[in-house]
Design an enzyme around this catalytic site. Structure first.
Site, PDB file in Angstrom:
ATOM      1  CD  GLU A   1      -2.936   1.045   0.205  1.00  0.00           C
ATOM      2  OE1 GLU A   1      -3.758   0.128   0.271  1.00  0.00           O
ATOM      3  OE2 GLU A   1      -2.929   1.864  -0.722  1.00  0.00           O
TER       4      GLU A   1
ATOM      5  CG  ASP B   1      -1.129   4.661  -1.149  1.00  0.00           C
ATOM      6  OD1 ASP B   1      -1.659   4.101  -2.116  1.00  0.00           O
ATOM      7  OD2 ASP B   1      -1.518   4.524   0.024  1.00  0.00           O
TER       8      ASP B   1
ATOM      9  CB  SER C   1      -5.093   1.069  -2.982  1.00  0.00           C
ATOM     10  OG  SER C   1      -5.504   0.644  -1.742  1.00  0.00           O
TER      11      SER C   1
END
Ligand SMILES: *[C@@H]1O[C@H](CO)[C@@H](O)[C@H](O)[C@H]1NC(C)=O
Ligand SMILES: *[C@@H]1O[C@H](CO)[C@@H](O)[C@H](O)[C@H]1NC(C)=O
Ligand SMILES: *[C@@H]1O[C@H](CO)[C@@H](O)[C@H](O)[C@H]1NC(C)=O
Ligand SMILES: *[C@@H]1O[C@H](CO)[C@@H](O)[C@H](O)[C@H]1NC(C)=O
Length: 640
Positions: free
Chosen positions: A303, A307, A555
């Site tokens: 994640e 990001d 995401s």
């Protein structure tokens, strides 16, 4: 959040003080808050021991909260003469501070049960606090406390069963009381997207709570040859007409939020930049540590790598990106509220509050930061992207309402708050749906909306994909990973009513394309609908643990939209205008109708249904569509 062992250790002999005489008088009471079910995985193990001390905190109703939408629209509706005239943090704090009357009424109600000297008002003025035994609280609130156990982790948590009561004259002055119904505990906080590692990655099923990880990418290419299999920065630039060199980078701010122990890995970042944005090799995000935020050695990195790599790669080398890293390396129960505590002074007393013995005092007596004390320790960025979520059913409604109001305050101050919508179509995190009792259940058939997607004061970002064999100049479809059964989350909140700004778009959808489901399967009562917009979610080439792998999920969509909106802020700041702040009233307005690439193919299955369908106009799969940066920039530069 309140593990019982900690309560016992901390407070075992605390209340040995002289008994206080309780004078009971008959009052009419009604449930102030009630919940039918507790979050999945938790079961009541035993009645809480009557002498456990609970750090009771009464959230006082804020003043003027019923006006918050009006205030927010005043600064963020494109037709408002005050568009862009955002508020200062102190004006926000002043406007919503609970009134003296509220403090007095609640204090005197508490003082009927405990020695008034035990009651204190939090520094921020938003909470009355008093340590009371379970026995005292049960009588005060007409409820019973249980120790709940979490099946998987064995964690314990004290909460009351069913609901709790307040007298009528007090109820209006109280938002909610903790600890009562809340289960805002770490294990429930989900990365927005899920991982199912394919055979090549090890286990076939894998964990269900992180981004979806595909195969390692063979023959890594940096261009746009096959954007369905290898989504790159170059693909996104073509898809969203996004090429921009910042002009006001020193005035602009943008950030991603990560929850420890998730953390990005620096060497992966260089590998990513080496392949996709050479001039950025060596670049790092600016770490804004919250509650001891560190780049842990534990936890996951899919994640955080996703990001940070995409947010930084898209905004390019000129614009610094902030990394709001929340929580230390060990504590895994950090929540959105911990983050909000840190970035908003008027909210900082939420969970435990700031303590001058522990937290920094401003102006800094040692010569550091000399600004006014803001209680929060971090300044919100103009655009903040978060790719984690809960489902609504995991949290008590009043808790969600209060947190949602906090997002409105950020909007008032000029911050754009983005959350990925989730990866399970109309199902909730973990592919769970609701049963007729309101419980999350693998065999449930009722749609299960995510949080905070349903909060009308955030911008919810869904997912799209380039179709197999298509070029990035062709229209995208809703993100549908049929193999992993992962789809763009969307639907209708069970908590929040529909805000005015999206009424006509959503009504048009419901009239022209009525969902073919009984009204007990989805909330057809006129609820906040999500997502608001969308961006690609499929097969992002991300460097993780030394190789480039395909990572999917909404995401990925949220930081992508965040980077694009940040560039628009840059353009406005460069000509002396304010950042765009809360964007929803603008993007739903007729003025912006053609600024999105409408997505009209695909759907978001779940709960044993085909889900909703992407159709012309807004839909509960891809929202208004994907951004066209060039058009959005032009329109936003023209707004005051
Ligand atoms: C409750 O007890 C804790 C632990 O002893 C203490 O730190 C806190 O200040 C107390 N709170 C109030 C409102 O008295
Ligand atoms: C790309 O995504 C599709 C599903 O949308 C999946 O079937 C395929 O395996 C993915 N490619 C890679 C390289 O993981
Ligand atoms: C690009 O990624 C590959 C891994 O797929 C890596 O071996 C290579 O070193 C990277 N290139 C650069 C210039 O960093
Ligand atoms: C549907 O949503 C509304 C909020 O708009 C809420 O009051 C209502 O309880 C929800 N219905 C169900 C069955 O959850």
């Amino acid at each position: 959040m309140f593990p019982i062992t900690r309560l016992l250790v901390l407070y075992s002999t605390l209340l040995a003080a002289a008994p206080y005489v309780v004078v009971a008088s008959p009052v009419s009471k009604a449930y102030h808050e009630f919940r039918r079910s507790v979050p999945t995985g938790w079961t009541p193990a035993r009645r809480a021991e009557p002498d456990i001390v609970l750090p009771l905190r009464v959230g006082l109703a804020q003043s003027n909260l019923h006006n918050i939408e009006t205030y927010l629209l005043d600064v963020s509706h494109p037709d408002s003469p005050n568009y862009g005239n955002h508020w200062t943090a102190s004006r926000v704090a002043e406007t919503f501070r609970p009134s003296d009357e509220t403090v007095d009424i609640v204090r005197s109600w508490l003082a009927d049960s405990v020695d008034p000297r035990r009651i204190s008002l939090s520094r921020g003025g938003g909470w009355l606090e008093v340590n009371m035994t379970v026995d005292e609280v049960e009588r005060l609130l007409g409820t019973e406390y249980y120790v709940y156990e979490h099946g998987d982790s064995g964690a314990e948590h004290v909460a009351c069963k069913g609901g709790y009561e307040l007298p009528g004259h007090v109820s209006n002055h109280v938002d909610f009381i903790t600890p009562t119904l809340q289960f805002d505990v770490g294990p429930r906080l989900k990365r927005s997207s899920k991982v199912r590692r394919r055979a090549s990655m090890g286990s076939k099923t894998g964990s269900k709570s992180s981004p979806l990880i595909g195969k390692p990418v063979q023959n890594v290419q940096s261009g746009t040859l096959n954007c369905n299999e290898q989504l790159t920065l170059a693909c996104l630039r073509i898809l969203y007409d996004f090429n921009y060199v910042p002009l006001a980078a020193n005035k602009n701010t943008v950030g991603v939020v990560e929850y420890s122990p998730d953390h990005y890995i620096a060497s992966d970042m260089d590998l990513f930049f080496g392949n996709f944005s050479k001039s950025q090799v060596g670049e790092r995000p600016t770490l804004v540590a919250i509650d001891g935020g560190v780049l842990s050695e534990f936890g996951d990195s899919y994640e955080s790598n996703l990001d940070t790599q995409y947010m930084m790669g898209l905004v390019g080398p000129k614009q610094k990106v902030q990394l709001f890293q929340v929580g230390d390396a060990i504590e895994d129960s950090v929540s959105f509220n911990n983050f909000l505590d840190a970035i908003d002074g008027s909210y900082c007393t939420f969970e435990g509050g700031d303590d001058p013995d522990i937290d920094a005092v401003y102006p800094d007596p040692y010569g550091g930061y000399q600004g006014t004390e803001n209680c929060g320790t971090a300044t919100p960025a103009f655009v903040i992207s978060t790719s984690y979520s809960y489902t609504e059913v995991e949290l008590p409604p009043a808790y969600m309402q209060r947190q949602c109001a906090e997002y409105a305050k950020l909007g008032l101050m000029g911050t754009t708050v983005l959350y990925s919508s989730g990866d399970y179509g109309v199902a909730g995190n973990g592919d769970l749906c609701l049963d007729s009792n309101g419980y999350e259940d693998y065999f449930g058939t009722i749609f299960n909306p995510t949080f905070p997607a349903g909060c009308p004061y955030i911008t919810s970002v869904g997912g799209t994909q380039v179709d197999p064999g298509a070029t990035p100049t062709e229209p995208e479809s809703a993100w549908m990973d049929l193999i992993d059964e992962a789809y763009s989350s969307g639907g209708f909140s069970n908590v929040f009513a529909i805000p005015d700004y999206q009424k006509s778009s959503v009504e048009k959808y419901l009239q022209e394309y009525p969902p073919p489901y009984a009204s007990d399967v989805w909330n057809s009562s006129g609820s906040r609908a999500f997502p608001d917009l969308s961006a690609n979610a499929n097969n992002f080439s991300v460097a993780v643990f030394g190789e480039i792998v395909a990572v999917s999920g909404t995401s990925a969509s949220s930081p992508t939209v965040g980077a694009i909106l940040s560039a628009i802020n840059d353009g406005r700041l460069a000509i002396g205008k304010r950042p765009i702040g809360f964007i929803n009233p603008v993007i739903y307005s007729p003025l912006f109708r053609d600024a999105f690439n409408d997505i009209t193919k695909g759907s978001n299955p779940g709960c044993g249904t085909a889900g909703f369908s992407a159709v012309p106009g807004w839909d509960p799969v891809t929202g208004l569509g994907t951004p066209n940066f060039r058009k959005l920039l032009e329109k936003w530069l023209a707004l005051p």
